[in-house]
Design an enzyme around this catalytic site. Structure first.
Site, PDB file in Angstrom:
ATOM      1  N   ASP A 109     -10.756  -3.076   5.176  1.00 23.42           N
ATOM      2  CA  ASP A 109     -10.869  -2.040   4.158  1.00 23.42           C
ATOM      3  C   ASP A 109     -12.190  -1.303   4.393  1.00 23.42           C
ATOM      4  OD1 ASP A 109     -10.312  -0.432   1.991  1.00 23.42           O
ATOM      5  OD2 ASP A 109      -9.778  -2.087   0.672  1.00 23.42           O
ATOM      6  N   GLU A 144      -7.927   5.731 -14.423  1.00 25.04           N
ATOM      7  CA  GLU A 144      -7.549   4.416 -13.901  1.00 25.04           C
ATOM      8  C   GLU A 144      -7.253   4.585 -12.417  1.00 25.04           C
ATOM      9  OE1 GLU A 144      -3.995   2.428 -15.194  1.00 25.04           O
ATOM     10  OE2 GLU A 144      -2.808   4.261 -15.263  1.00 25.04           O
TER      11      GLU A 144
END
Length: 712
Positions: free
Chosen positions: A247, A456
């Site tokens: 990542d 979010e």
């Protein structure tokens, strides 16, 4: 005439060709290919390549492309066939854009064919901001949809990949976002093998996913991108032969936050030795230093580069006869693809409550009020990791299109999404009075509330800096609850359209609104789908891929990775809306549940058949859900687990027989030591349009069918 090098010989295997190509590279050239911004090696004919591209629900971040519903909304379709079709369309559009970019010499970020999708982490806690990138809380549903999405992305050519999919984030990762760079996810071996790993295993073994991405956090004290899970399970046990990518920035966390190393070269060495092939970040710029310091050898990095070159070869980047090179740019965002996005938006809608108000009849209305911060929002259509649509239809616009010339449409924002006023110089609640006035004028109110991807999402991406993208609570943010209560108090029939990528505790709405629709982030045509649902242009068929809880008090701490007390499989409290739940305008009956065997040897599966009938006078579709319960478990097991599903579309009065296979794995249990064992004893299979829990029965008024069988 010079001899053609083996790596350009299309008759050889990709592994042979990659090995030959890498053998011709210098040490410096090998190291250069392990960073996501891989430079060209002109003397070998290796073009520059940027490994980072996104395709979660459409080709992302690279201009115009068809925008499908967000992943959590696709999960709500309970429709694996359509998920695979969407994956195939995304890959087609990705190829179309890639082919054109290559023609123009554009090899920038988001222009390649290695798509870092899907996200198959388990949405174990509704506070997690990235949960809407996933297929929900259930490992079986996640695995089935993930497998089909990957198959769609990677294509069915015998030799080449249409695109390379990536299963992320391996393997125990679901927040909190604010702690992800330093957090150690403590998880039992039972939960690891029962909940967190099954989808990854399925994508590796069944879908042959080309890539896997590691997470930021630690697992069992080891960084996920340099974990024994990567070597011992992913590669050795499951036989994963593709490439592994970190990542973005995860490797620098080794020395900056996890403190398992002291320097960037040490971090590079640790990741390489655990089989991390390409670094999204800059740590692998220190590979040569790591070799100089004796932390690595050239032999350590060679297999990594061979795997990377093999992927590029599978994508046809060194060949003349890759069939996908012929895909023209014109297919991108074409009418046919947009029609699939529209249908997906319809199938993703979940009707949570309906006291009979819906569907509305536009010919019997003189006026309708559309109120709320999400009513005319394009942001709420998009989800995150999104591209740019050529057309957006908001909820307000969708309702205008249907009501045009028939009913007056009143509109008020009501309140902002999370701020306390719409105009900076005004007092708090400056649009509440307008909303009340609009509600009084109308025959019926559509109240559009919830969240959007700006509040979010991923840390650094969503703008709620107080939660790093996560939710602090399950309540409506800002003044939305006050708006809801004021509008309901007017006394007009009220429909709540809830847009969010996660569960919200809308207990007041359940008690006071006439109807509730969960809209998710439904793609560029999400507003059209809502309007068509409200006015009965189709019957809703979506089902919840996550549990809607009544309160955070019903859940363990966000940082607790134990599954006990979480999701429908281990929840102790009564949910507001259960996993697998959703209503329809039609009435379906289920009958004649039969099993291929009522007694079977351990290690075998069985076949289940059920008849579904549409008892209504409208055409409609319904998912058919199958759950299994172990009645004599020798260790802790879920209350019951989804083990098969299908979707049927039926004409009025039509019946159809649905047959599914229950895999042997569904009849196994996972011991406390993480061992998957074949279980013997009594089992129950349930079939219906919802899960077999008490809350679902209360909300739907229907008991699922059940059939007993024994494993010997």
């Amino acid at each position: 005439m010079p001899e053609t090098p083996k790596y350009l010989d299309e008759s050889l295997s990709f592994a042979e060709r990659a090995k030959d190509l890498v053998s011709r590279m210098t040490l410096e050239e090998k190291a250069s290919q392990m960073v996501y911004t891989s430079p060209a090696i002109e003397r070998l004919g290796v073009p520059a390549y940027n490994w980072w591209n996104e395709a979660l629900h459409g080709v992302a971040r690279a201009g115009t492309a068809t925008m499908f519903p967000q992943a959590i909304a696709m999960a709500a379709m309970f429709d694996a066939d359509l998920v695979e079709k969407i994956g195939s369309i995304i890959a087609t559009e990705g190829r179309a854009k890639y082919n054109e970019s290559v023609r123009q010499g554009d090899r920038d970020i988001y222009k390649g064919l290695t798509f870092w999708s899907p996200n198959i982490n388990i949405f174990r806690d509704p506070r997690w901001g990235r949960g809407h990138e996933t297929y929900g809380e259930d490992p079986y549903l996640t695995a089935r949809l993930g497998v089909r999405f990957v198959k769609g992305l990677q294509g069915d050519d015998e030799k080449y990949l249409k695109a390379a999919a990536c299963a992320k984030h391996f393997a125990v990762h679901s927040g909190p976002e604010s702690l992800r760079h330093e957090f150690d996810a403590e998880v039992s071996k039972q939960d690891l093998f029962d909940t967190y790993l099954p989808a990854f295993e399925a994508l590796v073994k069944e879908a042959k996913v080309e890539s896997v991405m590691g997470a930021y956090n630690r697992v069992y004290g080891q960084p996920a991108c340099a974990s024994d899970l990567l070597t011992d399970i992913l590669r050795n046990q499951w036989g994963f032969a593709g490439h592994f990518v970190s990542d973005c920035g995860a490797l620098s966390d080794f020395h900056l936050h996890h403190k398992v190393t002291d320097t960037a070269p040490e971090s590079a060495a640790l990741a390489v030795k655990h089989g991390c092939d390409v670094n999204c970040g800059a740590v692998y710029l220190h590979i040569l230093t790591a070799i100089q310091e004796g932390l690595l050898t050239e032999d350590d990095i060679t297999p990594c580069v061979e795997r990377l070159m093999a992927t590029r070869m599978k994508l046809g980047m060194f060949d003349k006869d890759c069939p996908y090179d012929a895909i023209p740019y014109a297919v991108n965002d074409c009418a046919e693809h947009r029609a699939v996005a529209q249908e997906a938006a319809r199938r993703s809608q979940v009707l949570l409550k309906n006291d009979g108000l819906l569907p509305l009849d536009v010919d019997k209305l003189s006026s309708i009020a559309v109120i709320g911060p999400n009513a005319d929002s394009q942001e709420v259509l998009k989800g995150n990791y999104n591209g740019t649509a050529s057309e957006y239809v908001t909820i307000l616009e969708g309702i205008h299109r249907i009501c045009d010339g028939k009913a007056r449409v009143f509109y008020s924002e009501g309140c902002p999404l999370y701020r306390d006023r719409s105009e900076g110089l005004a007092l708090p609640g400056d649009r509440l009075g307008e909303a009340v006035a609009v509600a009084r004028e109308a025959d019926v109110v559509v109240l559009c509330l919830g969240l959007d991807p700006r509040i979010e999402g991923e840390e650094g991406d969503a703008s709620n800096e107080y939660g790093a993208g996560d939710k602090a609570h399950l309540n409506l943010p800002g003044l939305q609850q006050k708006l809801l209560e004021k509008v309901v108090a007017v006394g007009k029939p009220t429909i709540l359209v809830l847009s969010s990528g996660s569960a919200l505790a809308v207990n007041f709405a359940q008690d006071h609104c006439n109807a509730i629709v969960q809209n998710w982030y439904a793609g560029s045509y999400g507003g059209q789908a809502v309007a068509e649902l409200l006015f009965g242009k189709f019957s809703p068929s979506g089902r919840l891929p996550v549990t809607f809880y009544k309160s955070l008090d019903d859940l363990p701490a966000f940082t607790d990775y134990a599954m006990e007390g979480r999701t429908y499989r281990y929840l102790h409290a009564e949910p507001l809306y259960p996993f697998g739940y959703g209503l329809s305008y039609a009435k379906f009956t289920f009958s004649d549940l039969t099993l291929s065997e009522t007694s079977l040897p351990a290690g075998e599966g069985l076949r289940a058949t059920v008849t579904v009938k549409n008892e209504s006078d409208i055409p409609a579709a319904t998912p058919v859900e199958f759950y299994v319960r172990d009645e004599e478990a020798s260790t802790r097991v879920p209350h019951f687990s989804l083990c098969a599903f299908d979707r049927v579309e039926l004409a009025p009065g039509e019946s159809r027989t649905v047959t599914v296979e229950i895999a042997p794995r569904a009849l196994c249990l996972v011991t406390e030591d993480g061992e998957v064992v074949e279980e013997s004893g009594d089992f129950t299979l349930f079939a219906g349009a919802s899960a077999p829990d008490a809350r679902s029965v209360t909300l739907t008024g229907a008991e699922p069918l059940r059939a007993a069988f024994r494993v010997i």
